[in-house]
Motif scaffolding. Structure first.
Motif, PDB file in Angstrom:
ATOM      1  N   TYR A 270       0.801  -1.223   0.000  1.00  0.00           N
ATOM      2  CA  TYR A 270       0.000   0.000   0.000  1.00  0.00           C
ATOM      3  C   TYR A 270       0.838   1.281   0.000  1.00  0.00           C
ATOM      4  CZ  TYR A 270      -3.824  -3.150   1.173  1.00  0.00           C
ATOM      5  OH  TYR A 270      -4.748  -4.168   1.142  1.00  0.00           O
ATOM      6  N   SER A 271       2.145   1.178  -0.119  1.00  0.00           N
ATOM      7  CA  SER A 271       2.987   2.366   0.016  1.00  0.00           C
ATOM      8  C   SER A 271       3.192   3.111  -1.295  1.00  0.00           C
ATOM      9  CB  SER A 271       4.353   1.972   0.596  1.00  0.00           C
ATOM     10  OG  SER A 271       4.969   0.986  -0.211  1.00  0.00           O
ATOM     11  N   PHE A 272       3.358   2.387  -2.415  1.00  0.00           N
ATOM     12  CA  PHE A 272       3.624   3.075  -3.681  1.00  0.00           C
ATOM     13  C   PHE A 272       3.280   2.161  -4.847  1.00  0.00           C
ATOM     14  CE2 PHE A 272       6.180   4.603  -7.224  1.00  0.00           C
ATOM     15  CZ  PHE A 272       5.943   5.969  -7.170  1.00  0.00           C
ATOM     16  N   GLY A 273       2.711   2.754  -5.905  1.00  0.00           N
ATOM     17  CA  GLY A 273       2.379   2.003  -7.108  1.00  0.00           C
ATOM     18  C   GLY A 273       1.439   2.806  -7.987  1.00  0.00           C
ATOM     19  N   LEU A 274       0.911   2.153  -9.024  1.00  0.00           N
ATOM     20  CA  LEU A 274       0.018   2.819  -9.975  1.00  0.00           C
ATOM     21  C   LEU A 274      -1.423   2.344  -9.855  1.00  0.00           C
ATOM     22  CD1 LEU A 274       2.258   2.842 -13.192  1.00  0.00           C
ATOM     23  CD2 LEU A 274       1.896   4.679 -11.526  1.00  0.00           C
ATOM     24  N   VAL A 275      -1.700   1.496  -8.886  1.00  0.00           N
ATOM     25  CA  VAL A 275      -3.076   1.054  -8.643  1.00  0.00           C
ATOM     26  C   VAL A 275      -3.779   2.122  -7.805  1.00  0.00           C
ATOM     27  CG1 VAL A 275      -4.543  -0.726  -7.622  1.00  0.00           C
ATOM     28  CG2 VAL A 275      -2.407  -1.361  -8.765  1.00  0.00           C
ATOM     29  N   PRO A 276      -4.976   2.552  -8.188  1.00  0.00           N
ATOM     30  CA  PRO A 276      -5.665   3.612  -7.421  1.00  0.00           C
ATOM     31  C   PRO A 276      -5.986   3.193  -6.004  1.00  0.00           C
ATOM     32  CG  PRO A 276      -7.149   2.619  -9.025  1.00  0.00           C
ATOM     33  CD  PRO A 276      -5.782   2.100  -9.341  1.00  0.00           C
ATOM     34  N   TYR A 277      -6.105   4.185  -5.129  1.00  0.00           N
ATOM     35  CA  TYR A 277      -6.509   3.922  -3.756  1.00  0.00           C
ATOM     36  C   TYR A 277      -7.942   3.380  -3.737  1.00  0.00           C
ATOM     37  CZ  TYR A 277      -2.515   6.785  -2.294  1.00  0.00           C
ATOM     38  OH  TYR A 277      -1.251   7.297  -2.095  1.00  0.00           O
ATOM     39  N   ARG A 278      -8.227   2.601  -2.706  1.00  0.00           N
ATOM     40  CA  ARG A 278      -9.585   2.062  -2.535  1.00  0.00           C
ATOM     41  C   ARG A 278     -10.430   3.122  -1.820  1.00  0.00           C
ATOM     42  NH1 ARG A 278     -11.575  -3.394  -2.202  1.00  0.00           N
ATOM     43  NH2 ARG A 278      -9.446  -4.162  -2.409  1.00  0.00           N
ATOM     44  N   ARG A 279     -10.936   4.080  -2.598  1.00  0.00           N
ATOM     45  CA  ARG A 279     -11.742   5.172  -2.064  1.00  0.00           C
ATOM     46  C   ARG A 279     -13.042   5.285  -2.855  1.00  0.00           C
ATOM     47  NH1 ARG A 279      -6.675   9.456  -1.518  1.00  0.00           N
ATOM     48  NH2 ARG A 279      -5.683   8.432   0.294  1.00  0.00           N
ATOM     49  N   PRO A 280     -14.166   5.509  -2.171  1.00  0.00           N
ATOM     50  CA  PRO A 280     -15.465   5.486  -2.852  1.00  0.00           C
ATOM     51  C   PRO A 280     -15.666   6.651  -3.817  1.00  0.00           C
ATOM     52  CG  PRO A 280     -15.713   6.219  -0.584  1.00  0.00           C
ATOM     53  CD  PRO A 280     -14.292   5.760  -0.723  1.00  0.00           C
ATOM     54  N   ILE A 281     -16.386   6.352  -4.887  1.00  0.00           N
ATOM     55  CA  ILE A 281     -16.783   7.355  -5.879  1.00  0.00           C
ATOM     56  C   ILE A 281     -18.306   7.353  -5.964  1.00  0.00           C
ATOM     57  CG2 ILE A 281     -16.727   8.006  -8.319  1.00  0.00           C
ATOM     58  CD1 ILE A 281     -14.014   6.670  -8.532  1.00  0.00           C
ATOM     59  N   PHE A 282     -18.904   8.524  -5.871  1.00  0.00           N
ATOM     60  CA  PHE A 282     -20.352   8.673  -6.013  1.00  0.00           C
ATOM     61  C   PHE A 282     -20.601   9.620  -7.186  1.00  0.00           C
ATOM     62  CE2 PHE A 282     -19.618   7.588  -1.583  1.00  0.00           C
ATOM     63  CZ  PHE A 282     -20.578   6.601  -1.347  1.00  0.00           C
ATOM     64  N   THR A 283     -21.071   9.067  -8.282  1.00  0.00           N
ATOM     65  CA  THR A 283     -21.338   9.861  -9.484  1.00  0.00           C
ATOM     66  C   THR A 283     -22.795  10.284  -9.470  1.00  0.00           C
ATOM     67  OG1 THR A 283     -19.655   8.602 -10.703  1.00  0.00           O
ATOM     68  CG2 THR A 283     -21.239   9.882 -11.998  1.00  0.00           C
ATOM     69  N   VAL A 284     -23.025  11.578  -9.216  1.00  0.00           N
ATOM     70  CA  VAL A 284     -24.382  12.100  -9.057  1.00  0.00           C
ATOM     71  C   VAL A 284     -24.840  12.753 -10.357  1.00  0.00           C
ATOM     72  CG1 VAL A 284     -25.879  13.599  -7.700  1.00  0.00           C
ATOM     73  CG2 VAL A 284     -23.905  12.494  -6.613  1.00  0.00           C
ATOM     74  N   VAL A 285     -25.919  12.235 -10.915  1.00  0.00           N
ATOM     75  CA  VAL A 285     -26.489  12.754 -12.167  1.00  0.00           C
ATOM     76  C   VAL A 285     -27.577  13.766 -11.825  1.00  0.00           C
ATOM     77  CG1 VAL A 285     -27.636  12.171 -14.339  1.00  0.00           C
ATOM     78  CG2 VAL A 285     -26.002  10.565 -13.306  1.00  0.00           C
ATOM     79  N   GLY A 286     -27.391  15.008 -12.263  1.00  0.00           N
ATOM     80  CA  GLY A 286     -28.322  16.077 -11.931  1.00  0.00           C
ATOM     81  C   GLY A 286     -29.578  16.087 -12.784  1.00  0.00           C
ATOM     82  N   LYS A 287     -30.362  17.141 -12.618  1.00  0.00           N
ATOM     83  CA  LYS A 287     -31.611  17.293 -13.363  1.00  0.00           C
ATOM     84  C   LYS A 287     -31.337  17.922 -14.727  1.00  0.00           C
ATOM     85  CE  LYS A 287     -34.185  17.994  -9.050  1.00  0.00           C
ATOM     86  NZ  LYS A 287     -35.028  18.931  -8.263  1.00  0.00           N
ATOM     87  N   PRO A 288     -32.119  17.533 -15.744  1.00  0.00           N
ATOM     88  CA  PRO A 288     -31.933  18.113 -17.082  1.00  0.00           C
ATOM     89  C   PRO A 288     -32.242  19.611 -17.089  1.00  0.00           C
ATOM     90  CG  PRO A 288     -33.255  16.099 -17.180  1.00  0.00           C
ATOM     91  CD  PRO A 288     -33.139  16.465 -15.737  1.00  0.00           C
ATOM     92  N   ILE A 289     -31.443  20.356 -17.834  1.00  0.00           N
ATOM     93  CA  ILE A 289     -31.654  21.795 -18.032  1.00  0.00           C
ATOM     94  C   ILE A 289     -32.225  21.979 -19.433  1.00  0.00           C
ATOM     95  CG2 ILE A 289     -30.539  24.051 -18.123  1.00  0.00           C
ATOM     96  CD1 ILE A 289     -28.245  22.815 -16.455  1.00  0.00           C
TER      97      ILE A 289
END
Length: 335
Positions: A270-289
């Motif tokens: 877990y110290s160094f590399g090119l694999v992304p951290y295990r951190r959550p992503i929340f992709t929020v889709v908004g309302k249409p304009i």
């Protein structure tokens, strides 16, 4: 008699998740070179006919990335994408219904280093896009450069990626039956140079081409903010005016892609590399304009719709940031 399989142990699941993400990262970084080398090398072997026939196919099929691509549902539904989803994990959040009788133009923010949220949410079914938005077919724009690479172009199109040119966008948005969604990572490769944990800076202040495109087609604009997208990698410090930032901009002008110097964790440590951290992503889709159609909008009309888009994006960010552990005093910054 049906055979029942025992569920995978938690450690094994975590190893599969890590392996799936590592495979995605390294395939993205190295697949272009591998495909090019394989294509050329095959001409000097007894399998030269494979590359020869592919060349013929390539010529016949050369316009496909600008004509909606060619998605393969079996690949979009592959189990490997579900392991990748669970690694972070990644969640697609719906805030409003989308009418399948209309086409939509979605602005995705921020780019992040490798746009993991955009890829997994719109190029695979791991986060359940078709279930959340029935009747809507997603397309994600990508630099046209990548579609010039043999074999890789077919892999990219299989997920719903299309080339990032006006002809390609118009093909998706002008379909009269509706039901198409075109997602554009508005900040592009240049925004990736500012992607680092905690950053809320978006390259959007003078990016108005996507707004003009929406007005020309009368297509509703949908803002999207992907919370956690910038938290997956650390990036070597590259403030504006530094020699590194200058070099990155020069390479971007020459190659058309940015080269952020990023790092995170390794596959087995877990110290160094090119694999992304295990951190959550929340992709929020908004309302249409809603956008009124006009073939040749004036600069004032584009500016007005652009400002409305910025306001709605800020509103989306402010309404949801507390849910995803964003400090109250942190706000979006447009450059």
């Amino acid at each position: 008699r049906m055979v029942e399989f025992a569920p995978l142990s938690v450690p094994l699941q975590r190893r599969l998740q890590t392996a799936s993400v590592a495979q995605w990262v390294f395939s993205f970084l190295g697949l272009a070179q591998c495909c090019t080398i394989a294509y050329i090398a095959l001409f000097f072997t007894r399998f030269w006919l494979v590359s020869a026939l592919y060349t013929v196919w390539w010529i016949i099929d050369r316009e496909k990335p600008s004509k909606g691509g060619r998605r393969i549902h079996a690949l979009r539904n592959s189990v490997i994408w579900r392991y990748m989803r669970d690694y972070f994990p990644i969640t697609l959040v719906k805030t409003a219904d989308l009418d399948p009788r209309q086409n939509y133009l979605m602005g995705f923010h921020p780019h992040g280093v490798l746009a993991a949220g955009a890829f997994l949410n719109f190029c695979t079914e791991a986060s359940g896009f078709s279930t959340l938005f029935p009747g809507i077919t997603p397309h994600l724009m990508m630099l046209s450069l990548w579609f010039r690479i043999p074999f890789l172009r077919d892999y990219l199109m299989s997920g719903g990626l299309v080339s990032s040119d006006k002809e390609s966008a118009s093909y998706v948005l002008q379909k009269p039956e509706g039901g198409n969604m075109l997602a554009i990572i508005v900040g592009g490769a240049q925004e990736a140079l500012d992607a680092r944990p905690g950053s809320c800076t978006l390259l959007l202040k003078n990016r108005k081409g996507f707004v003009r495109l929406a007005i020309e087609h009368g297509t509703p604009l949908v803002p999207i903010f992907s919370f956690g997208e910038n938290d997956l990698f650390e990036q070597v410090r590259n403030p504006k005016g530094s020699w590194l930032r200058w070099l990155q901009h020069r390479l971007q002008q020459i190659m058309g892609i940015s080269l952020p110097l990023f790092h995170a964790r390794g596959i087995f440590q877990y110290s160094f590399g090119l694999v992304p951290y295990r951190r959550p992503i929340f992709t929020v889709v908004g309302k249409p304009i809603p956008v009124q159609r006009k073939n040749r909008p004036s600069e004032e009309e584009v500016d007005r719709v652009h400002q409305k888009y910025l306001n709605e994006l800020c509103k989306l960010f402010e309404e949801h940031k507390a849910k995803y552990n964003i400090p109250e005093d942190r706000h979006l910054e447009f450059i």
